[in-house]
Design a protein around this motif. Structure first.
Motif: not given
Length: 128
Positions: A108-114
């Protein structure tokens, strides 16, 4: 409101700090790679806990043999083995859930940052 370590009972702990530490810009820093590593470690622990169930069967066999010979210890051993199975299953489930939650959070954090980086690029394109 900041709570100092002595107020929280934990030395060196600050809860709800309004000022970032070590010159950080504020907010929460999340490292998805560290979360994934922790998830992998939790998974390894869950696998090891699952393997710890192996001694159950000999305990049940011994309990049955002791019961057959009218030893009260047989019932106690059977109860202990059943309790062990239940508690071990509970701990294994909790550790496995922790592993899955860490993975979901990392993703989730990776997707949000992307998504944020992509949106910022789009916005920046309009100002060049």
């Amino acid at each position: 409101m900041a709570v100092s370590g002595t107020e929280s009972g934990l030395p060196g702990t600050r809860l709800n700090s309004a000022q970032p530490a070590d010159g950080a810009s504020g907010g929460i820093k999340v490292n998805p790679t560290a979360l994934r590593l922790a998830a992998g470690a939790a998974h390894d622990i869950a696998v090891a806990l699952d393997a710890a169930r192996v001694p159950e069967e000999p305990s049940y066999r011994a309990a049955d043999k002791l019961r057959a010979q009218q030893f009260e210890l047989g019932a106690a051993l059977g109860d202990a083995a059943a309790r062990w199975r239940k508690q071990l299953a509970s701990v294994t489930e909790a550790v496995d859930l922790t592993s899955r939650n860490l993975t979901v959070n990392a993703d989730g954090h990776s997707a949000t940052e992307t998504a944020i980086a992509s949106r910022m690029t789009e916005i920046g394109a309009h100002y060049h």
